[in-house]
Design an enzyme around this catalytic site. Structure first.
Site, PDB file in Angstrom:
ATOM      1  N   CYS A 167       0.839  -1.197   0.000  1.00  0.00           N
ATOM      2  CA  CYS A 167       0.000   0.000   0.000  1.00  0.00           C
ATOM      3  C   CYS A 167       0.881   1.256   0.000  1.00  0.00           C
ATOM      4  O   CYS A 167       1.724   1.420  -0.870  1.00  0.00           O
ATOM      5  CB  CYS A 167      -0.976  -0.060   1.174  1.00  0.00           C
ATOM      6  SG  CYS A 167      -2.331   1.111   1.098  1.00  0.00           S
ATOM      7  N   THR A 168       0.704   2.131   0.968  1.00  0.00           N
ATOM      8  CA  THR A 168       1.450   3.393   0.971  1.00  0.00           C
ATOM      9  C   THR A 168       2.863   3.250   1.524  1.00  0.00           C
ATOM     10  O   THR A 168       3.577   4.247   1.650  1.00  0.00           O
ATOM     11  CB  THR A 168       0.682   4.488   1.739  1.00  0.00           C
ATOM     12  OG1 THR A 168       0.447   4.045   3.070  1.00  0.00           O
ATOM     13  CG2 THR A 168      -0.630   4.812   1.040  1.00  0.00           C
TER      14      THR A 168
END
Length: 183
Positions: free
Chosen positions: A114-115
């Site tokens: 993800c991030t």
């Protein structure tokens, strides 16, 4: 399941304000691979922190790293989870970014969930590479790191020794693909 040549050490970065499932999901995938194998485990799993003090995930879960950055063992795979901390500070932490750059030279695979891509992108190691992240953050990642080729419509992307995944469950899909590759 084919037996690996040796135990592979998977290092999972833990930091304040990370998304707990970005770490726990892949950790469970690699742990399950150990449980389903016969004989000795395929993976040694270690959680690595900036220090060895407990960190708090976004949901309040406390996680105690096994090692600080400087004491981390040699790794086969480094996994960087996402979370608010990745987007709002750690992507500017010179000590961490230097450590990731150094480890990437010695590590077979470097993975973000993800991030977590914000931390990996801040090292410059993803410049010119195809990457993904959660669709909600794709435009911001592109704006902050224009040298990346961001595709928010993929579960995960492998580009050389680097891999990035979309949302938190896509991190488990990526971990499953890594286990399939290994075993």
């Amino acid at each position: 399941m084919t037996r690996p040549n040796s135990i592979k050490t998977i290092g999972l970065l833990a930091y304040d304000d990370m998304q707990a499932l970005d770490l726990a999901g892949p950790l469970d995938v690699f742990g399950a691979a150990n449980a389903f194998g016969s004989g000795s485990p395929s993976y040694e799993l270690c959680v690595i922190g900036l220090g060895t003090h407990a960190v708090r995930a976004e949901n309040g879960l406390a996680i105690v790293p096994d090692h600080a950055l400087e004491g981390a063992p040699p790794l086969d795979t480094l996994l960087i989870p996402g979370g608010a901390g990745a987007r709002q500070g750690l992507d500017r932490d010179a000590r961490l970014l230097g450590w990731v750059r150094e480890r990437a030279l010695l590590t077979r695979r470097v993975v973000s969930v993800c991030t977590g891509a914000y931390i990996l992108a801040a090292t410059g190691l993803l410049d010119g590479r195809a990457v993904t992240t959660h669709w909600q953050f794709a435009d911001d990642l592109t704006r902050r790191h224009p040298a990346l080729r961001v595709d928010p419509d993929r579960l995960f992307i492998r580009d050389g020794s680097f891999a990035t995944s979309g949302g938190l469950t896509a991190g488990m899909d990526l971990a499953l693909a890594l286990v399939e590759e290994d075993l």
